[in-house]
Write a protein that holds these residues in place. Structure first.
Motif, mmCIF file in Angstrom:
data_model
loop_
_atom_site.group_PDB
_atom_site.id
_atom_site.type_symbol
_atom_site.label_atom_id
_atom_site.label_comp_id
_atom_site.label_asym_id
_atom_site.label_seq_id
_atom_site.Cartn_x
_atom_site.Cartn_y
_atom_site.Cartn_z
ATOM 1 N N PHE A 21 0.836 -1.106 -0.009
ATOM 2 C CA PHE A 21 -0.052 0.063 0.040
ATOM 3 C C PHE A 21 0.973 1.243 0.222
ATOM 4 O O PHE A 21 1.436 1.547 1.128
ATOM 5 C CB PHE A 21 -0.809 -0.058 1.217
ATOM 6 C CG PHE A 21 -1.548 -1.355 1.521
ATOM 7 C CD1 PHE A 21 -2.895 -1.589 0.605
ATOM 8 C CD2 PHE A 21 -1.068 -2.328 2.386
ATOM 9 C CE1 PHE A 21 -3.548 -2.701 0.664
ATOM 10 C CE2 PHE A 21 -1.835 -3.587 2.418
ATOM 11 C CZ PHE A 21 -3.012 -3.716 1.479
ATOM 12 N N PRO A 22 1.235 1.676 -1.175
ATOM 13 C CA PRO A 22 2.143 2.808 -1.392
ATOM 14 C C PRO A 22 1.815 3.960 -0.121
ATOM 15 O O PRO A 22 0.579 4.361 -0.109
ATOM 16 C CB PRO A 22 1.796 3.636 -2.529
ATOM 17 C CG PRO A 22 1.126 2.254 -3.368
ATOM 18 C CD PRO A 22 0.236 1.622 -2.586
ATOM 19 N N ILE A 23 2.951 4.443 0.385
ATOM 20 C CA ILE A 23 2.730 5.581 1.298
ATOM 21 C C ILE A 23 1.971 6.806 0.914
ATOM 22 O O ILE A 23 1.198 7.355 1.734
ATOM 23 C CB ILE A 23 4.209 5.679 2.086
ATOM 24 C CG1 ILE A 23 4.570 4.401 2.920
ATOM 25 C CG2 ILE A 23 4.242 7.040 2.880
ATOM 26 C CD1 ILE A 23 5.921 4.554 3.353
ATOM 27 N N GLU A 24 2.466 7.066 -0.346
ATOM 28 C CA GLU A 24 1.566 8.310 -1.037
ATOM 29 C C GLU A 24 0.010 8.000 -0.765
ATOM 30 O O GLU A 24 -0.568 9.292 -0.428
ATOM 31 C CB GLU A 24 2.221 8.864 -2.041
ATOM 32 C CG GLU A 24 2.312 10.225 -2.522
ATOM 33 C CD GLU A 24 2.209 11.057 -1.206
ATOM 34 O OE1 GLU A 24 1.136 11.803 -0.992
ATOM 35 O OE2 GLU A 24 3.118 11.231 -0.507
ATOM 36 N N SER A 25 -0.198 7.058 -1.170
ATOM 37 C CA SER A 25 -1.694 6.723 -1.315
ATOM 38 C C SER A 25 -2.321 6.522 0.288
ATOM 39 O O SER A 25 -3.532 7.092 0.441
ATOM 40 C CB SER A 25 -1.998 5.493 -1.922
ATOM 41 O OG SER A 25 -1.477 5.175 -3.079
ATOM 42 N N GLN A 26 -1.668 6.116 1.205
ATOM 43 C CA GLN A 26 -2.066 6.009 2.652
ATOM 44 C C GLN A 26 -2.321 7.482 3.169
ATOM 45 O O GLN A 26 -3.137 7.709 4.007
ATOM 46 C CB GLN A 26 -1.048 5.187 3.232
ATOM 47 C CG GLN A 26 -1.093 3.589 2.894
ATOM 48 C CD GLN A 26 -0.288 2.805 4.323
ATOM 49 O OE1 GLN A 26 -0.511 3.200 5.538
ATOM 50 N NE2 GLN A 26 0.667 2.192 3.792
ATOM 51 N N ARG A 27 -1.100 8.232 2.653
ATOM 52 C CA ARG A 27 -1.209 9.551 3.341
ATOM 53 C C ARG A 27 -2.444 10.305 2.672
ATOM 54 O O ARG A 27 -3.067 11.163 3.282
ATOM 55 C CB ARG A 27 0.034 10.272 2.858
ATOM 56 C CG ARG A 27 0.600 11.309 3.612
ATOM 57 C CD ARG A 27 1.623 12.255 3.015
ATOM 58 N NE ARG A 27 0.949 13.236 2.236
ATOM 59 C CZ ARG A 27 0.474 14.332 2.704
ATOM 60 N NH1 ARG A 27 0.623 14.698 4.373
ATOM 61 N NH2 ARG A 27 -0.193 15.386 2.143
ATOM 62 N N ALA A 28 -2.708 10.316 1.535
ATOM 63 C CA ALA A 28 -3.870 10.709 0.758
ATOM 64 C C ALA A 28 -5.109 10.381 1.245
ATOM 65 O O ALA A 28 -6.070 11.303 1.631
ATOM 66 C CB ALA A 28 -4.045 10.734 -0.916
ATOM 67 N N LEU A 29 -5.319 8.933 1.648
ATOM 68 C CA LEU A 29 -6.313 8.485 2.381
ATOM 69 C C LEU A 29 -6.638 9.079 3.836
ATOM 70 O O LEU A 29 -7.874 9.499 4.093
ATOM 71 C CB LEU A 29 -6.329 6.822 2.472
ATOM 72 C CG LEU A 29 -7.476 6.246 3.195
ATOM 73 C CD1 LEU A 29 -8.979 6.326 2.559
ATOM 74 C CD2 LEU A 29 -6.850 4.791 3.543
ATOM 75 N N GLY A 30 -5.493 9.125 4.520
ATOM 76 C CA GLY A 30 -5.623 9.611 5.837
ATOM 77 C C GLY A 30 -6.038 11.004 5.820
ATOM 78 O O GLY A 30 -6.943 11.370 6.633
ATOM 79 N N ASN A 33 0.747 -2.794 5.305
ATOM 80 C CA ASN A 33 -0.216 -2.582 6.337
ATOM 81 C C ASN A 33 -0.617 -1.382 6.417
ATOM 82 O O ASN A 33 -0.116 -0.434 6.697
ATOM 83 C CB ASN A 33 0.150 -3.195 7.677
ATOM 84 C CG ASN A 33 -0.900 -3.364 8.562
ATOM 85 O OD1 ASN A 33 -1.881 -2.226 8.501
ATOM 86 N ND2 ASN A 33 -1.066 -4.267 9.476
ATOM 87 N N PHE A 34 -1.972 -1.065 5.836
ATOM 88 C CA PHE A 34 -2.615 0.324 5.838
ATOM 89 C C PHE A 34 -3.578 0.730 7.148
ATOM 90 O O PHE A 34 -3.741 1.752 7.520
ATOM 91 C CB PHE A 34 -3.174 0.745 4.569
ATOM 92 C CG PHE A 34 -4.683 -0.070 4.601
ATOM 93 C CD1 PHE A 34 -4.716 -1.214 3.863
ATOM 94 C CD2 PHE A 34 -5.540 0.464 4.952
ATOM 95 C CE1 PHE A 34 -6.036 -1.770 3.709
ATOM 96 C CE2 PHE A 34 -7.016 -0.183 4.773
ATOM 97 C CZ PHE A 34 -7.060 -1.298 4.152
ATOM 98 N N THR A 35 -3.980 -0.421 7.805
ATOM 99 C CA THR A 35 -5.083 -0.536 8.820
ATOM 100 C C THR A 35 -4.455 0.478 9.872
ATOM 101 O O THR A 35 -4.983 0.855 10.710
ATOM 102 C CB THR A 35 -5.673 -1.822 9.109
ATOM 103 O OG1 THR A 35 -4.662 -2.710 9.328
ATOM 104 C CG2 THR A 35 -6.663 -2.041 8.088
ATOM 105 N N GLN A 36 -3.350 -0.024 10.326
ATOM 106 C CA GLN A 36 -2.844 0.281 11.525
ATOM 107 C C GLN A 36 -2.622 1.862 11.638
ATOM 108 O O GLN A 36 -3.004 2.647 12.385
ATOM 109 C CB GLN A 36 -1.159 0.012 11.674
ATOM 110 C CG GLN A 36 -1.317 -1.372 12.564
ATOM 111 C CD GLN A 36 0.298 -1.688 13.022
ATOM 112 O OE1 GLN A 36 1.218 -1.102 12.637
ATOM 113 N NE2 GLN A 36 0.287 -2.992 13.317
ATOM 114 N N SER A 37 -1.990 2.313 10.275
ATOM 115 C CA SER A 37 -2.003 4.016 10.140
ATOM 116 C C SER A 37 -3.353 4.692 10.084
ATOM 117 O O SER A 37 -3.454 5.509 10.574
ATOM 118 C CB SER A 37 -1.220 4.205 9.007
ATOM 119 O OG SER A 37 -1.017 5.640 8.737
#
Lengths: 489, 489
Positions: free
Chosen positions: B202-211, B252-256
């Motif tokens: 799960f690319p960090i940039e995508s996780q950031r945008a989702l967050g 893992n994206f769920t933790q973040s």
């Protein structure tokens, strides 16, 4: 028993720690702070400024300084005491309510300026600016009365200790006699060549990576500092943790690249101030002019030379893809083009002093009460016409409203930029004389480190410069440097 | 004439501004500060802590508080005075040298802990930790003598005003009777289902945008706050400028994601504290337990429900590409799995209280002098065995060395996490009762805003909770919540 000198060192260590928090909060304000944080941040920093003023002007301070004068001190301690006394004197003459009023007025004016400049709204700006000028004049008058110099000279002394306007008049008076002619000659010479322009876009991520590479190459210590983005690039933080900033434009990488090289010069000075003395006034940079001489040593003396550009070219090819424009000789042409323009921070090396002379003449007259704020635009236009042949009528945005200094209540600072260029030229004349072979980067920075950086504020500027170069400030080196670079010797 | 109460408000405004600089410097330390900045930062923040202690314990403070007590104050001012007095009393009993020694020892221990934990080096840690315990006990004893409670209760009171260990013993004593059985039953039920795991990376940039998207959806005001990255996620800054952090793992994206939702709960509390009172103790969050109830309201009561997950699913598809695992029902299974584990911050909702009870029992005995630091590992193992059936012998890293709290000299804080879960369950029981239709997000956050956020520290915790829910803390709501979610009612 604790001596008076030791008590002073404890107080100055405390001030240094307060300043640490101020520097980081100031850096954050310019880089990451969201807009709604502004009022609370201004209040917090204002409170801290008051506390620092109160700490420095504590009645005990006067007694300790008097007592320390008759204590046995070694030469470094003696120099430290001299700097303590200077810092104390400059604060002690200013009443706390004036200090607070200046912080508030300049914070308000600077904030208003951000939008008013965009709107080219001189009248709106003037409303905010008058108060800043009134309070700055009051401060200048108090400083002047205490030191026996003119109000403007008292302001100048805050940034450039020991410098006086009659010296600047001499220096700039001489520059005025040769600069317009030199600009004309250089432009005539350059009209026969047309460097190839690099083709963008230059992705910001690539620019960032290039910037980090260059900072590493230029000796920036990333374990004790960072680079981030801000609208107005600066070098801040503390010697143990230097924070520099840049700004990126996708259509132009040279501005950001040269900006980073410039700030890295400031940063290396800060990172190499005398470690054993950190926290004491002795460990502070000598003056703003000397500080600027370090950034300009990097940006003008080191980076705009064929050997550096030859090292740079392959890096540009790697980061932006191969282009003919990245040929070192072409890069040299690109980065030494002389083009009179309206904006100081975009000015080339040769026209830059004109921007400074103009500001110096106006701010001196303003602080000394010879002109009023509303007189500025006409004077600005008159001088831009005279020095650079440019018309700025009605264009306040790119004219007298372009800089953050005056809105922030900072007067007497501008000359440091021109003095820095002159000191840098003088230093590199010495470096070239003393260099065994070529004036390589390592040799140059080693010389700067030994002669300037690790000296901190040990010596007054004139003595620092004399010890380093054998003479006090001599603007002939700057003229010779420009002649050699732009007129072929 | 300035009343004593007004003088107090000025002092507390000043303290608030100092705290602003501390919060930003602390945030920077965790997010962007380069390693070599550590010592200077610690010195600067230590100096500021001393200044704040000195400001709060100024001899005039006692007189002003005494005088203000007989001045005419409205109920809000009265509540503010009560909080001022509490803050003053908690500092005034601690001598400055103890305050400074604690800052230094915990800074040293926390720094050592970072590497010693990685190395699983309990003996090395113990060397640093003993001093922290000695100094914390000394502080606890002084606080206890002044307030007539036990040393541990005095520490607990700093984070959870009014709470006492005999109440915690009752609460946790009850939990112990039903929790192990409930965990076993839930695990048995869950053994029949096996949720589909999302496939990374799960690319960090995508996780950031989702967050950022989720924070916006959850009402975080980005004009007055930010999200950044730190190893240990937290919510810091000031109410006008809330800084929360997360950390990303590509696998893992769920933790973040759940971490961001959690911190956004803290953040909305801070962003909605009573604006007119900002800077005064009345405008501070009521307690750490109430603060945690807000983060857990978001993370546990709001986010782990089908309606929220139904809204989330399309966002996951957009940010990470469509996956079967993003089906809302599957997401619910994934985010409500019960799995006893060694690490508190990774624990699920049901096993989490076990981690807290264990820490509470050990730290209480430690501060009250019933055990010594070297007794901790054996007790840790014994209790992990009893509560979660896990063996931690020899594994200090994932055992008693896993948390930053004790190395930092923070004792009496852990119970807030469990209390927060209980308060959150109680609040949402009330919200469900009062909701016209469904317990929608807008209804829930409006209830929290009116009943908790904008109340600040106006009422003592018991009164705040009674006014909001009709009763003081009642852990039965937490049990009912778990039963409903994990055992199907």
């Amino acid at each position: 028993m604790t001596t008076a000198y030791q008590k002073l060192t404890h107080s100055f260590t405390r001030l240094h720690r307060y300043q640490h928090l101020m520097s980081i909060a100031g850096w954050d304000q310019m880089t990451f702070m969201p807009p709604e944080g502004r009022a609370a941040r201004a209040a917090a920093m204002g409170e801290m400024a008051t506390l620092m003023h109160r700490t420095l002007t504590d009645p005990q301070m006067r007694d300790w300084i008097a007592a320390a004068r008759s204590e046995t001190l070694d030469p470094l301690e003696q120099a430290n005491l001299t700097e303590m006394e200077r810092a104390w004197r400059n604060e002690a003459v200013l009443p706390e309510d004036l200090v607070e009023a200046r912080v508030l007025a300049s914070s308000r004016c600077e904030h208003a300026w951000r939008t008013l400049r965009q709107a080219n709204d001189w009248a709106g700006f003037l409303e905010n600016f008058r108060e800043v000028v009134t309070l700055s004049r009051r401060a200048a008058r108090l400083l002047a009365d205490a030191s026996g110099v003119s109000p403007y000279d008292a302001m100048l002394d805050l940034h450039e200790p020991g410098m006086r306007s009659h010296q600047l008049d001499n220096i700039f008076g001489a520059v005025k006699t040769w600069l317009p002619g030199m600009i004309a000659t250089a432009r005539e010479r350059q009209s026969h060549t047309s460097p190839i322009l690099p083709r963008g876009p230059f992705p910001i991520e690539s620019q960032r990576a290039l910037g980090v590479k260059l900072m590493e190459r230029l000796g920036f210590d990333f374990s004790a500092g960072r680079v981030d983005v801000s609208i107005h690039p600066f070098c801040g933080g503390v010697p143990e943790d230097v924070r520099l900033t840049t700004r990126y434009r996708e259509d132009n990488f040279t501005q950001s690249m040269m900006g980073i090289i410039h700030e890295t010069g400031h940063a290396r000075y800060e990172q190499n101030l005398p470690r054993d003395w950190l926290g004491q006034p002795l460990a502070q940079a000598r003056s703003m002019g000397i500080h600027e001489s370090q950034s300009l040593s990097f940006e003008m003396q080191i980076a705009r030379k064929l050997d550096f550009l030859t090292e740079l070219a392959p890096l540009l090819n790697v980061h932006f893809g191969r282009q003919e424009a990245f040929d070192p000789a072409n890069l040299l042409q690109l980065t030494t083009r002389v083009r009179p323009g309206l904006i100081r921070v975009d000015a080339d090396e040769m026209t830059y002093p004109a921007h400074i002379m103009l500001r110096y003449e106006i701010e001196r007259a303003l602080i000394d009460g010879e002109i009023e704020p509303e007189d500025i635009p006409a004077l600005w236009n008159e001088k831009m016409q005279a020095y650079l042949g440019l018309d700025t009528r009605g264009n306040f945005k790119d004219g007298c409203m372009q800089d953050i200094h005056w809105p922030e209540g900072i007067f007497g600072y501008f000359p440091s930029y021109a003095l820095g260029a002159m000191y840098a030229a003088q230093f590199f004349a010495t470096i070239r004389r003393s260099a065994a072979e070529s004036d390589s980067f390592a040799q140059a920075t080693d010389w700067l480190k030994q002669n300037i950086w690790i000296q901190g504020s040990r010596y007054a500027t004139d003595e620092l410069v004399s010890r380093a170069t054998g003479e006090t400030l001599n603007p002939a080196h700057f003229r010779a440097h420009l002649q050699s670079r732009y007129l072929g010797g």
